[in-house]
Design a protein around this motif. Structure first.
Motif, PDB file in Angstrom:
ATOM      1  N   ARG A 176      71.998  87.096  45.239  1.00 26.17           N
ATOM      2  CA  ARG A 176      72.318  88.376  44.607  1.00 26.17           C
ATOM      3  C   ARG A 176      71.192  89.392  44.810  1.00 26.17           C
ATOM      4  NH1 ARG A 176      76.018  89.101  40.714  1.00 26.17           N
ATOM      5  NH2 ARG A 176      75.429  91.271  41.172  1.00 26.17           N
ATOM      6  N   HIS A 177      69.950  88.906  44.849  1.00 25.65           N
ATOM      7  CA  HIS A 177      68.809  89.801  45.054  1.00 25.65           C
ATOM      8  C   HIS A 177      68.784  90.321  46.486  1.00 25.65           C
ATOM      9  CE1 HIS A 177      64.600  91.083  45.519  1.00 25.65           C
ATOM     10  NE2 HIS A 177      64.577  91.226  44.206  1.00 25.65           N
ATOM     11  N   GLY A 178      68.999  89.402  47.437  1.00 21.41           N
ATOM     12  CA  GLY A 178      69.090  89.803  48.822  1.00 21.41           C
ATOM     13  C   GLY A 178      67.781  90.166  49.484  1.00 21.41           C
ATOM     14  N   GLY A 179      66.666  89.973  48.801  1.00 25.75           N
ATOM     15  CA  GLY A 179      65.372  90.300  49.393  1.00 25.75           C
ATOM     16  C   GLY A 179      64.343  89.255  49.047  1.00 25.75           C
ATOM     17  N   SER A 180      63.233  89.694  48.490  1.00 25.50           N
ATOM     18  CA  SER A 180      62.178  88.777  48.063  1.00 25.50           C
ATOM     19  C   SER A 180      62.014  88.918  46.557  1.00 25.50           C
ATOM     20  CB  SER A 180      60.863  89.094  48.782  1.00 25.50           C
ATOM     21  OG  SER A 180      61.012  88.946  50.178  1.00 25.50           O
ATOM     22  N   PRO A 181      62.775  88.139  45.765  1.00 27.60           N
ATOM     23  CA  PRO A 181      62.695  88.255  44.302  1.00 27.60           C
ATOM     24  C   PRO A 181      61.364  87.710  43.795  1.00 27.60           C
ATOM     25  CG  PRO A 181      64.044  86.369  44.896  1.00 27.60           C
ATOM     26  CD  PRO A 181      63.717  87.097  46.187  1.00 27.60           C
ATOM     27  N   PRO A 182      61.027  87.972  42.531  1.00 26.68           N
ATOM     28  CA  PRO A 182      59.874  87.295  41.941  1.00 26.68           C
ATOM     29  C   PRO A 182      60.018  85.778  42.103  1.00 26.68           C
ATOM     30  CG  PRO A 182      60.715  88.988  40.471  1.00 26.68           C
ATOM     31  CD  PRO A 182      61.706  88.866  41.591  1.00 26.68           C
ATOM     32  N   GLU A 183      58.940  85.084  41.950  1.00 27.98           N
ATOM     33  CA  GLU A 183      58.940  83.639  42.171  1.00 27.98           C
ATOM     34  C   GLU A 183      60.077  82.972  41.387  1.00 27.98           C
ATOM     35  OE1 GLU A 183      55.904  80.024  41.114  1.00 27.98           O
ATOM     36  OE2 GLU A 183      55.078  81.822  42.065  1.00 27.98           O
ATOM     37  N   VAL A 184      60.879  82.171  42.080  1.00 26.65           N
ATOM     38  CA  VAL A 184      62.028  81.492  41.474  1.00 26.65           C
ATOM     39  C   VAL A 184      61.737  80.002  41.389  1.00 26.65           C
ATOM     40  CG1 VAL A 184      64.491  80.982  41.657  1.00 26.65           C
ATOM     41  CG2 VAL A 184      63.622  83.228  42.378  1.00 26.65           C
ATOM     42  N   SER A 185      61.862  79.435  40.193  1.00 23.15           N
ATOM     43  CA  SER A 185      61.635  78.003  39.974  1.00 23.15           C
ATOM     44  C   SER A 185      62.878  77.378  39.366  1.00 23.15           C
ATOM     45  CB  SER A 185      60.443  77.784  39.031  1.00 23.15           C
ATOM     46  OG  SER A 185      59.259  78.335  39.564  1.00 23.15           O
ATOM     47  N   VAL A 186      63.073  76.103  39.655  1.00 24.87           N
ATOM     48  CA  VAL A 186      64.200  75.347  39.101  1.00 24.87           C
ATOM     49  C   VAL A 186      63.676  74.391  38.042  1.00 24.87           C
ATOM     50  CG1 VAL A 186      66.037  73.678  39.566  1.00 24.87           C
ATOM     51  CG2 VAL A 186      65.549  75.513  41.211  1.00 24.87           C
ATOM     52  N   VAL A 187      64.198  74.504  36.832  1.00 27.81           N
ATOM     53  CA  VAL A 187      63.875  73.570  35.749  1.00 27.81           C
ATOM     54  C   VAL A 187      65.200  73.120  35.140  1.00 27.81           C
ATOM     55  CG1 VAL A 187      62.662  73.174  33.582  1.00 27.81           C
ATOM     56  CG2 VAL A 187      61.697  74.760  35.272  1.00 27.81           C
ATOM     57  N   LEU A 188      65.627  71.917  35.490  1.00 23.37           N
ATOM     58  CA  LEU A 188      66.867  71.389  34.919  1.00 23.37           C
ATOM     59  C   LEU A 188      66.749  71.311  33.408  1.00 23.37           C
ATOM     60  CD1 LEU A 188      67.578  68.427  37.377  1.00 23.37           C
ATOM     61  CD2 LEU A 188      68.708  70.657  37.351  1.00 23.37           C
ATOM     62  N   ASN A 189      67.869  71.454  32.720  1.00 22.00           N
ATOM     63  CA  ASN A 189      67.871  71.311  31.271  1.00 22.00           C
ATOM     64  C   ASN A 189      67.460  69.892  30.878  1.00 22.00           C
ATOM     65  OD1 ASN A 189      68.598  73.934  30.640  1.00 22.00           O
ATOM     66  ND2 ASN A 189      70.793  73.505  30.726  1.00 22.00           N
ATOM     67  N   GLY A 190      67.119  69.745  29.609  1.00 18.36           N
ATOM     68  CA  GLY A 190      66.654  68.458  29.111  1.00 18.36           C
ATOM     69  C   GLY A 190      67.508  67.937  27.969  1.00 18.36           C
ATOM     70  N   VAL A 191      67.075  66.820  27.416  1.00 23.42           N
ATOM     71  CA  VAL A 191      67.804  66.180  26.312  1.00 23.42           C
ATOM     72  C   VAL A 191      66.804  65.507  25.389  1.00 23.42           C
ATOM     73  CG1 VAL A 191      68.167  64.015  27.597  1.00 23.42           C
ATOM     74  CG2 VAL A 191      69.715  64.633  25.722  1.00 23.42           C
ATOM     75  N   ASP A 192      67.079  65.542  24.101  1.00 24.33           N
ATOM     76  CA  ASP A 192      66.247  64.873  23.104  1.00 24.33           C
ATOM     77  C   ASP A 192      66.705  63.418  23.008  1.00 24.33           C
ATOM     78  OD1 ASP A 192      64.924  63.893  20.889  1.00 24.33           O
ATOM     79  OD2 ASP A 192      65.228  65.708  19.684  1.00 24.33           O
ATOM     80  N   THR A 193      65.956  62.532  23.634  1.00 26.08           N
ATOM     81  CA  THR A 193      66.360  61.124  23.672  1.00 26.08           C
ATOM     82  C   THR A 193      66.087  60.399  22.353  1.00 26.08           C
ATOM     83  OG1 THR A 193      64.238  60.580  24.719  1.00 26.08           O
ATOM     84  CG2 THR A 193      66.120  60.940  26.172  1.00 26.08           C
ATOM     85  N   GLN A 194      65.436  61.083  21.415  1.00 29.71           N
ATOM     86  CA  GLN A 194      65.301  60.505  20.079  1.00 29.71           C
ATOM     87  C   GLN A 194      66.578  60.727  19.273  1.00 29.71           C
ATOM     88  OE1 GLN A 194      62.531  58.677  19.167  1.00 29.71           O
ATOM     89  NE2 GLN A 194      62.068  59.008  21.343  1.00 29.71           N
ATOM     90  N   VAL A 195      67.227  61.849  19.501  1.00 28.33           N
ATOM     91  CA  VAL A 195      68.483  62.147  18.807  1.00 28.33           C
ATOM     92  C   VAL A 195      69.657  61.524  19.553  1.00 28.33           C
ATOM     93  CG1 VAL A 195      70.075  63.989  18.113  1.00 28.33           C
ATOM     94  CG2 VAL A 195      67.596  64.274  17.811  1.00 28.33           C
ATOM     95  N   PHE A 196      69.705  61.748  20.855  1.00 28.05           N
ATOM     96  CA  PHE A 196      70.794  61.220  21.680  1.00 28.05           C
ATOM     97  C   PHE A 196      70.318  59.929  22.339  1.00 28.05           C
ATOM     98  CE2 PHE A 196      71.531  65.773  21.385  1.00 28.05           C
ATOM     99  CZ  PHE A 196      72.859  65.816  21.009  1.00 28.05           C
ATOM    100  N   SER A 197      70.813  58.821  21.805  1.00 25.94           N
ATOM    101  CA  SER A 197      70.385  57.501  22.282  1.00 25.94           C
ATOM    102  C   SER A 197      71.563  56.542  22.217  1.00 25.94           C
ATOM    103  CB  SER A 197      69.225  56.977  21.434  1.00 25.94           C
ATOM    104  OG  SER A 197      69.613  56.867  20.076  1.00 25.94           O
ATOM    105  N   PRO A 198      71.518  55.447  22.999  1.00 25.42           N
ATOM    106  CA  PRO A 198      72.652  54.512  23.007  1.00 25.42           C
ATOM    107  C   PRO A 198      72.800  53.795  21.671  1.00 25.42           C
ATOM    108  CG  PRO A 198      71.191  54.183  24.908  1.00 25.42           C
ATOM    109  CD  PRO A 198      70.467  55.075  23.956  1.00 25.42           C
ATOM    110  N   PRO A 199      73.992  53.297  21.385  1.00 27.48           N
ATOM    111  CA  PRO A 199      74.175  52.495  20.163  1.00 27.48           C
ATOM    112  C   PRO A 199      73.383  51.199  20.260  1.00 27.48           C
ATOM    113  CG  PRO A 199      76.113  52.346  21.560  1.00 27.48           C
ATOM    114  CD  PRO A 199      75.229  53.388  22.177  1.00 27.48           C
ATOM    115  N   ALA A 200      72.968  50.693  19.119  1.00 23.88           N
ATOM    116  CA  ALA A 200      72.206  49.437  19.109  1.00 23.88           C
ATOM    117  C   ALA A 200      73.026  48.308  19.712  1.00 23.88           C
ATOM    118  CB  ALA A 200      71.790  49.106  17.678  1.00 23.88           C
ATOM    119  N   HIS A 201      74.320  48.299  19.421  1.00 24.62           N
ATOM    120  CA  HIS A 201      75.214  47.269  19.968  1.00 24.62           C
ATOM    121  C   HIS A 201      76.527  47.949  20.357  1.00 24.62           C
ATOM    122  CE1 HIS A 201      72.523  44.125  18.571  1.00 24.62           C
ATOM    123  NE2 HIS A 201      72.507  44.710  17.389  1.00 24.62           N
ATOM    124  N   ARG A 202      76.942  47.760  21.592  1.00 25.76           N
ATOM    125  CA  ARG A 202      78.228  48.311  22.046  1.00 25.76           C
ATOM    126  C   ARG A 202      79.266  47.199  21.990  1.00 25.76           C
ATOM    127  NH1 ARG A 202      79.306  53.026  24.651  1.00 25.76           N
ATOM    128  NH2 ARG A 202      77.107  53.406  25.095  1.00 25.76           N
TER     129      ARG A 202
END
Length: 395
Positions: A176-202
């Protein structure tokens, strides 16, 4: 800039609901920044519920510039015309002025403006208010088609860095910029693994437990999932339990949309056990993820980086998702990536119902993949993108 304790300010969508994906990203980053020894400020609207526990919340009155909480069509058209002519838009930038003025008084070391609704129009004003701060433009979604290439270049110029939630999104910004935009970095989203965790027993169970979580709209594709289930033989459907969790908008919605009513009519014709539940908060949502064997993400649009993928993987669900947008970057080899059509999803579901060991293998890969994308590592990457030392590294 302070040494060892950078003060990071976040400006999410001015009138966003507390359950929006952007607000959840801000919460995750603020919690990680506090654990690392830093401090965060988040600017929120005075008339929206929700808090950010690990940050100082500054309430501002966005309705001072947008009393109806949305602009009229004529106001949008005037903005688009002014932007195309290379002039400052009249309405959109002013919406952000209460946040700009509050941050001018606070003087943070870093300001992150989160894209969601013409946020880029506020970058020049934010730069003028904070001339010495590191200014980041955090892109969660595709830029509006109403921006001309010339306007994109002008608006993004004040940013020190552009943080994108996926390589897909980053390429979109560059294109969309089509030129030389400011520095572009990729940071994938994250997850709180303390809140979202597997069940103790499935616990083993006869039915395959399938879950959809998200905004219940056509672009998110829950109808595709129901159509896929309808393609299965009746005796296979009877071995399937499906929960659709979400509403047509974030938060509580008093009435069903026409689309939601159509989904219920479709579900009534199926032999599978299908249940619909409204929007849920994280504390309740995690129990649905733990219930599920498989979480389906049948997005029909170029979904930039959906949090539901990360939350599902962290809870040990196998992920079956459309191969669109940034989803492949999140899933990697931890799930099944499919064309966004009913036939491939039907085939995948039938395969997983017959091959439960494969479900278990995908579950283990999901947990491992989610562990790589915790919020602490995400926060470190954001600060690195902005060339700010993490307080974690200064100890």
């Amino acid at each position: 800039m302070t040494t060892g304790e950078p003060h990071v300010a976040h400006v999410p969508i001015p009138l966003a609901r507390s359950g929006s994906g952007i607000t959840n990203v801000v919460r995750g980053l603020a919690a990680a920044h506090e654990r690392a020894g830093g401090r965060s400020t988040v600017v929120l609207s005075h008339n929206r519920p929700g808090t950010v526990r690990h940050a100082r919340v500054e309430r501002v009155d966005y309705t001072a510039h947008c009393p109806r909480e949305s602009f009229r069509r004529t106001e949008y058209l005037l903005d688009h015309m002014l932007g195309a002519l290379g002039r400052e838009r009249r309405f959109a930038p002013g919406l952000f002025d209460p946040a700009v003025e509050r941050l001018r008084a606070l003087g943070p070391d870093v300001a992150l403006l989160h894209e969601g609704h013409y946020a880029a129009t506020a970058l020049p004003r934010l730069r003028a208010a904070l001339p010495t701060a590191r200014l980041g433009y955090y892109v969660h979604t595709r830029l509006s088609r109403a921006y001309s290439r010339r306007e994109v270049r002008r608006l993004l110029a004040p940013a020190d860095s552009i943080v994108c939630v996926s390589a897909y999104t980053a390429q979109h910004v560059v294109d969309r910029h089509g030129g030389s935009p400011p520095e572009v970095s990729v940071v994938l989203n994250g997850v709180d693994t303390q809140v979202f965790s597997p069940p103790a027993h499935r616990q083993p169970h006869e039915r395959l437990r399938l879950l959809f979580v998200g905004q219940v709209t056509a672009e998110k594709g829950p109808h595709l999932l129901l159509e896929a289930v309808a393609m299965l033989p009746e005796h296979v459907q009877r071995r399937l339990s499906l929960r659709v969790v979400g509403s047509s908008a974030h938060g509580w919605v008093p009435e069903l949309s026409a689309y939601e009513e159509r989904l219920r009519r479709t579900a009534f014709t199926l032999a599978a056990d299908v249940r619909f539940l409204p929007f849920q908060d994280n504390e309740t949502l995690v129990e649905h993820y733990r219930w599920a064997d498989v979480v389906a993400v049948p997005s029909l649009f170029q979904d930039p980086c959906p949090l539901v993928v990360l939350e599902a993987m962290a809870c040990g669900a196998a992920v079956v998702a459309s191969r669109v947008g940034g989803i492949p970057e999140l899933v990697g080899s931890a799930g099944l990536l499919l064309p966004a059509a009913p036939d491939p999803f039907a085939a995948a579901l039938e395969h997983l119902m017959r091959d439960r060991p494969e479900v278990a293998r995908l579950s283990a890969r999901s947990v491992a993949r989610a562990g790589e994308l915790d919020w602490d590592s995400r926060n470190d990457e954001v600060l690195r993108a902005l060339r700010v030392a993490s307080p974690r590294g200064s100890r």
